[in-house]
Each structure stands twice: as structure tokens, then as C-alpha cells.
Design a protein around this motif. Sequence first.
Motif, short mmCIF file in Angstrom:
data_model
loop_
_atom_site.label_atom_id
_atom_site.label_comp_id
_atom_site.label_asym_id
_atom_site.label_seq_id
_atom_site.Cartn_x
_atom_site.Cartn_y
_atom_site.Cartn_z
N ALA A 44 0.84 -1.21 0.00
CA ALA A 44 0.00 0.00 0.00
C ALA A 44 0.87 1.25 0.00
N GLN A 70 -5.41 14.24 -8.11
CA GLN A 70 -4.87 12.88 -7.91
C GLN A 70 -4.28 12.75 -6.52
N ILE A 73 -7.30 12.94 -3.89
CA ILE A 73 -8.25 11.83 -3.83
C ILE A 73 -7.52 10.51 -3.59
N TYR A 74 -6.49 10.25 -4.43
CA TYR A 74 -5.81 8.97 -4.30
C TYR A 74 -4.95 8.93 -3.04
N ILE A 78 -7.92 7.36 -0.92
CA ILE A 78 -7.99 5.93 -1.19
C ILE A 78 -6.91 5.17 -0.43
N LEU A 81 -7.91 4.77 3.11
CA LEU A 81 -8.95 3.74 3.17
C LEU A 81 -8.33 2.35 3.11
N ILE A 82 -7.38 2.16 2.17
CA ILE A 82 -6.74 0.85 2.00
C ILE A 82 -5.94 0.49 3.24
N ILE B 34 -7.25 -7.40 -1.02
CA ILE B 34 -6.85 -6.00 -0.99
C ILE B 34 -5.71 -5.76 -1.98
N LEU B 37 -7.05 -5.39 -5.34
CA LEU B 37 -7.57 -4.03 -5.51
C LEU B 37 -6.45 -3.04 -5.83
N LEU B 38 -5.29 -3.23 -5.21
CA LEU B 38 -4.15 -2.35 -5.52
C LEU B 38 -3.75 -2.48 -6.99
N GLU B 41 -6.09 -0.51 -9.08
CA GLU B 41 -5.79 0.93 -9.02
C GLU B 41 -4.64 1.27 -9.97
N ILE B 73 -11.08 8.92 -11.93
CA ILE B 73 -10.61 9.03 -10.54
C ILE B 73 -11.79 8.94 -9.59
N ALA B 76 -12.99 5.43 -9.39
CA ALA B 76 -12.03 4.62 -8.65
C ALA B 76 -12.22 4.79 -7.15
N ALA B 77 -12.52 6.04 -6.73
CA ALA B 77 -12.75 6.27 -5.30
C ALA B 77 -13.98 5.51 -4.83
N ALA B 80 -13.24 1.76 -4.75
CA ALA B 80 -12.40 1.35 -3.62
C ALA B 80 -13.21 1.29 -2.35
N LEU B 84 -13.69 -2.25 -0.44
CA LEU B 84 -13.13 -2.47 0.88
C LEU B 84 -14.22 -2.80 1.89
#
Lengths: 178, 107
Positions: A44, A70, A73-74, A78, A81-82, B34, B37-38, B41, B73, B76-77, B80, B84
Motif C-alpha cells: 500500500a 490525484q 483523492i488517491y 484511497i 482507506l486501503i 486488498i 484491488l491495488l 488501481e 478518478i 475509482a474512489a 475502492a 473495501l
Amino acid sequence: MIGGLWEQILSGSFWYPLAFLILAAGTLVPALLVVLSRSLLHSALWLLVALMSTAGLFVLLGAEALGALQILIYCGGIIVLILFAVMLTRGAARPETGVHNRLLWWSLPVVLGFGILTFTLTRREAWPLAQMHGPADVTPRLADALLGPYVLAFEVASVILLVAMVGATVIASAEPKQ
Amino acid sequence: MTPVPPIPIQAFLCLSACLLAIGLLGVLVRRNAIAVLLGIELMLNAANINFVTFWRYGGAQHMEGQVFALIVITIAAAEAAIALAIILNVYRRFRTVNVDQINLMKG
């Protein structure tokens, strides 16, 4: 002679490829480490590096607003969150089974072949390039486009975000019946 | 802004092709949901690099490329968050997030 070299160094034709090489390496190497790293937490965090380099590529291409979004948000949303999901599913990590499944040895050549195919295809094609000057006011024009011709997509995206938020809350808080 | 960036468009396209292949490898070979999922992304990011590259090298007159990247984007949010939440629920029920052990519906 010296002056010409200096001018070339100061102009974009020297720094642009250098910045591209650094950002490309900063995207691809962390991306490989995301896939190959044994610890999910490290994966991650490497993804965070890859996404920030991608934001740098967006800025290099002249899309500053997109690069900032980017990162917001990412990298801000994200990844956090991960990381939460990784920590909440901590007990699922079993060191005795490997992180990669049995597909590794035959999916490697498949993916390699796919990469080489797309690589050669993009190199063979002579892309018709527009030789016009890009506009200086990119971000105001992005806002105009979002609230002008693409207002429907914009509103649908916001509704999707709301639905996803409510849905994620409902799904994550549902207690499984035993 | 310079007329067109002083490197060929193929550099960006090859970068995004490599990124897509790496993401595909992650989706195929990782056991943890998970981690899958990465990989997804990474693949979405490769698509975004392509969108912005074609926007820039196409003259930057129309904003479709950036609008598309922005929508990607956003999706994608949302994806995710949902994924999750599902993974958390699966973990509570099965005590595992390995995608090759969650085979309840396998015939």
C-alpha cells in the motif's frame, strides 16, 4: 558554443526528458514493488509512491488541476482507506501460505507478452500530432467543460459517490448472521 | 506552455502500457483481495496517463481527456470504498481475505 549549450540546458528540451525519466522510474519501480512485496502494508505504501509519481506526470503534461486532484483523492483518500482495511483484516495474514498464488509462473509470460505487444504497437504507430500551442488557462477551461457540456457526467459522478458512500457504510456495518 | 512536449508521445504510451501490464500481473497473481484491488488501481492509473497524454498531444484544445480522467478518478474512489466494505464483510464472515479460499459458490 557554450552559450548555446547553456541555453539548451535552461530550456525545456533538457529538463523535460530528465523529469520524465525520473517520474517514469518513480512510477514503474514502485508499481513492481506493489505487486512483488510480501507485506501488504508495504504494498500500500509503494502504491502511494507510484500514485504521487503519476500526479507528477500529470503536472508534466500540463494538467495541474488533475495532478492536485490525484494527490487529494488517491493519496489522501484511497490510500488511507486501503491502510485502514489492511489493519482491520490483520488476522487474515497467514505467513505459511505465500502471497502469490499458483498462477504466478504461467501468468508471468502472459503478462510479459501483453506488455511487449502493446509496447511494439505504440512504437510502430505514427501518431498524428497537433502542432498547435496549448492554451495557458487549462484549469478554468476544465471547469467550463465540467459545468458546460459535461455537466450530466459531473452530476452522475457526484450521485455515484453519494450512493457508494451510503452503500459502503451499510455493507461494512452489516453483522453477518451465523 | 510549449507547443508539444519535447519528447515523443510513444514514451508516455509505453510507460502506461508497462504500468497496465504490472497492474494486470498484480490482479492475476496476488492472493489477498486488498492486493488485487491495488493492482486494479494501478491499471486505472495507466488508463488515466493515456487520457491525459492524448489530451496534451492532441493540441489541448478540447478538455475531454481531462474530464474523462477526472471521472475515472471519481469512479475509482467509489469502487475502492465499496470493494473495501465488501472485503471487511467477507473477512468477518470467513476470517480470511484470500480470494482462492472464498470459493463457496464453486460448483
